[in-house]
Design a protein around this motif. Structure first.
Motif, PDB file in Angstrom:
ATOM      1  N   LEU A 228      83.216 161.384 -16.894  1.00  0.00           N
ATOM      2  CA  LEU A 228      84.599 161.245 -16.454  1.00  0.00           C
ATOM      3  C   LEU A 228      85.078 159.799 -16.566  1.00  0.00           C
ATOM      4  O   LEU A 228      84.304 158.863 -16.398  1.00  0.00           O
ATOM      5  CB  LEU A 228      84.736 161.698 -15.002  1.00  0.00           C
ATOM      6  CG  LEU A 228      84.380 163.154 -14.720  1.00  0.00           C
ATOM      7  CD1 LEU A 228      84.487 163.432 -13.230  1.00  0.00           C
ATOM      8  CD2 LEU A 228      85.264 164.096 -15.511  1.00  0.00           C
TER       9      LEU A 228
ATOM     10  N   ALA B 274      89.652 160.004 -13.272  1.00  0.00           N
ATOM     11  CA  ALA B 274      89.113 161.315 -12.909  1.00  0.00           C
ATOM     12  C   ALA B 274      88.041 161.176 -11.832  1.00  0.00           C
ATOM     13  O   ALA B 274      87.959 162.012 -10.917  1.00  0.00           O
ATOM     14  CB  ALA B 274      88.551 162.016 -14.139  1.00  0.00           C
TER      15      ALA B 274
ATOM     16  N   GLN C 269      89.783 160.758  -8.553  1.00  0.00           N
ATOM     17  CA  GLN C 269      90.318 162.041  -8.097  1.00  0.00           C
ATOM     18  C   GLN C 269      89.197 162.933  -7.563  1.00  0.00           C
ATOM     19  O   GLN C 269      89.374 163.618  -6.550  1.00  0.00           O
ATOM     20  CB  GLN C 269      91.058 162.735  -9.234  1.00  0.00           C
ATOM     21  CG  GLN C 269      92.336 162.029  -9.609  1.00  0.00           C
ATOM     22  CD  GLN C 269      92.987 162.598 -10.849  1.00  0.00           C
ATOM     23  OE1 GLN C 269      92.344 163.241 -11.679  1.00  0.00           O
ATOM     24  NE2 GLN C 269      94.281 162.340 -11.004  1.00  0.00           N
ATOM     25  N   LEU C 270      88.041 162.911  -8.234  1.00  0.00           N
ATOM     26  CA  LEU C 270      86.896 163.694  -7.769  1.00  0.00           C
ATOM     27  C   LEU C 270      86.442 163.203  -6.393  1.00  0.00           C
ATOM     28  O   LEU C 270      86.174 164.020  -5.506  1.00  0.00           O
ATOM     29  CB  LEU C 270      85.747 163.626  -8.770  1.00  0.00           C
ATOM     30  CG  LEU C 270      84.465 164.351  -8.370  1.00  0.00           C
ATOM     31  CD1 LEU C 270      84.707 165.848  -8.182  1.00  0.00           C
ATOM     32  CD2 LEU C 270      83.368 164.108  -9.406  1.00  0.00           C
TER      33      LEU C 270
END
Length: 112
Positions: free
Chosen positions: A88, A92, A95-96
């Motif tokens: 990622l 990302a 966000q994870l």
């Protein structure tokens, strides 16, 4: 997946170790393709090792066959364990991390 009347803890995630391993292998393949394209566009000699790796990848595989192929490549090429953080991009991953926090995950949960 969750069914009516079940809470979110009953959901079965499609993301497992095989899924992460497959994403990792495909990311490595895309890196090789980008390397080949960049060198071709810069009029430099194409990396033969990258070209051979891409040319030797079998096609028309089932998911199970693809997973097995990637596991074999991982062992032969000495890739080590796949890490989601290597797949990622930073946005990302952020966000994870936010999703994990919202779900109540603590620490480094399994693979993802």
């Amino acid at each position: 997946m969750s069914t009516a009347g079940n809470d979110s803890s009953d959901r079965v995630s499609p993301i497992d170790d095989d899924y992460i391993g497959n994403l990792d292998a495909l990311t490595r393949d895309l890196d090789d393709i980008e390397l080949i394209a960049a060198t071709a566009l810069s009029d430099k000699p194409i990396d033969q090792a990258a070209s051979e790796r891409i040319a030797s990848i079998p096609t028309d595989l089932t998911y199970s066959e693809l997973t097995s192929c990637h596991q074999d490549r991982r062992a032969v090429e000495g890739w080590g364990e796949p890490e989601l953080a290597d797949i990622l991009d930073p946005i990302a991953l952020e966000q994870l991390d936010g999703w994990r926090a919202a779900q109540g995950f603590r620490g480094n949960e399994a693979t993802w």
